[in-house]
Design a protein around this motif. Structure first.
Motif, short mmCIF file in Angstrom:
data_model
loop_
_atom_site.label_atom_id
_atom_site.label_comp_id
_atom_site.label_asym_id
_atom_site.label_seq_id
_atom_site.Cartn_x
_atom_site.Cartn_y
_atom_site.Cartn_z
N GLN A 69 0.82 -1.21 0.00
CA GLN A 69 0.00 0.00 0.00
C GLN A 69 0.86 1.27 0.00
N ASP A 70 2.00 1.21 -0.70
CA ASP A 70 2.90 2.35 -0.80
C ASP A 70 2.22 3.49 -1.57
N PRO A 71 2.17 4.70 -1.00
CA PRO A 71 1.44 5.79 -1.65
C PRO A 71 2.02 6.20 -3.01
N THR A 72 3.32 6.13 -3.17
CA THR A 72 3.93 6.52 -4.44
C THR A 72 3.57 5.53 -5.53
N ALA A 73 3.60 4.24 -5.21
CA ALA A 73 3.24 3.22 -6.21
C ALA A 73 1.75 3.32 -6.56
N LEU A 74 0.91 3.51 -5.56
CA LEU A 74 -0.53 3.66 -5.82
C LEU A 74 -0.79 4.88 -6.71
N ARG A 75 -0.15 5.98 -6.39
CA ARG A 75 -0.30 7.21 -7.16
C ARG A 75 0.20 7.01 -8.59
N ALA A 76 1.24 6.22 -8.77
CA ALA A 76 1.79 5.97 -10.11
C ALA A 76 0.77 5.24 -11.00
N ILE A 77 0.01 4.33 -10.42
CA ILE A 77 -1.01 3.63 -11.19
C ILE A 77 -2.10 4.62 -11.61
N VAL A 78 -2.53 5.45 -10.67
CA VAL A 78 -3.54 6.47 -10.99
C VAL A 78 -3.02 7.37 -12.11
N TRP A 79 -1.78 7.80 -12.00
CA TRP A 79 -1.15 8.66 -13.01
C TRP A 79 -1.17 8.00 -14.39
N ALA A 80 -0.79 6.73 -14.45
CA ALA A 80 -0.74 6.03 -15.74
C ALA A 80 -2.11 5.99 -16.40
N PHE A 81 -3.14 5.72 -15.62
CA PHE A 81 -4.49 5.68 -16.17
C PHE A 81 -4.99 7.08 -16.55
N ARG A 82 -4.63 8.09 -15.76
CA ARG A 82 -5.04 9.46 -16.07
C ARG A 82 -4.38 9.96 -17.37
N ARG A 83 -3.18 9.50 -17.62
CA ARG A 83 -2.45 9.93 -18.83
C ARG A 83 -3.13 9.49 -20.11
N ARG A 84 -3.96 8.50 -20.04
CA ARG A 84 -4.69 8.06 -21.23
C ARG A 84 -5.60 9.18 -21.73
N GLU A 85 -6.16 9.95 -20.81
CA GLU A 85 -7.03 11.08 -21.16
C GLU A 85 -6.27 12.40 -21.21
N GLN A 86 -5.18 12.48 -20.45
CA GLN A 86 -4.38 13.72 -20.35
C GLN A 86 -2.91 13.37 -20.60
N PRO A 87 -2.50 13.20 -21.85
CA PRO A 87 -1.14 12.73 -22.15
C PRO A 87 -0.01 13.59 -21.59
N GLU A 88 -0.28 14.85 -21.34
CA GLU A 88 0.78 15.75 -20.84
C GLU A 88 0.86 15.77 -19.31
N LEU A 89 0.01 15.01 -18.63
CA LEU A 89 -0.02 15.01 -17.17
C LEU A 89 1.31 14.52 -16.62
#
Length: 148
Positions: A47-67
């Motif tokens: 439940q590492d916050p950085t790893a969890l956030r990285a997954i969210v980031w990867a999925f968000r980049r599908r809609e926001q490629p520059e994120l």
């Protein structure tokens, strides 16, 4: 692995690492300072916050490629982000543990890890189903509870 993100309105977004492309996984590794994927999976289980956030980031980049990774934050992450293992991952873990246990003719190793697998499981009942499939149904929770 399934990462869930509970939104402000209570809806739950589910993101499976199985749905990531190789390029997305590589981008996560790079964003996390070249941490290998195997270590990222271990950090997700912890439940590492950085790893969890990285997954969210990867999925968000599908809609926001520059994120940018640094721009993704999840206030209240402890209650809003969770990583859970899938039935296939439970089966793999139990198969590996069972091979080692069989070589020593003992069930105690399987018995010791099943509470942890249930805690991590997306569906805790998958642990019992996998034990049944491996011929270790006698170690399932329902049998122990009915015997007690």
């Amino acid at each position: 692995m399934i990462v869930t993100y509970t939104q402000d309105d209570g809806t739950v977004e589910r993101m499976s690492t199985d749905d990531l492309s190789a390029l997305e996984a590589a981008a996560i590794e790079e964003a996390m300072d070249d941490v290998p994927w195997r270590a990222i999976e271990a950090r997700l289980q912890a439940q590492d916050p950085t790893a969890l956030r990285a997954i969210v980031w990867a999925f968000r980049r599908r809609e926001q490629p520059e994120l940018k990774f640094a721009d993704v934050d999840v206030p209240g992450w402890r209650r809003r982000l969770k990583a859970r293992i899938t039935r296939d991952e439970i089966g793999d873990a139990l198969t590996n543990i069972m091979a080692e246990a069989l070589s020593k003719s003992e069930d105690s190793m399987i018995d010791a890890v099943t509470p942890h697998l249930r805690k991590l499981a997306d569906d805790p009942a998958d642990v019992d189903r996998c034990l049944d499939e491996l011929g270790k149904g006698h170690l399932t929770r329902r049998e122990k509870e009915s015997a007690g």
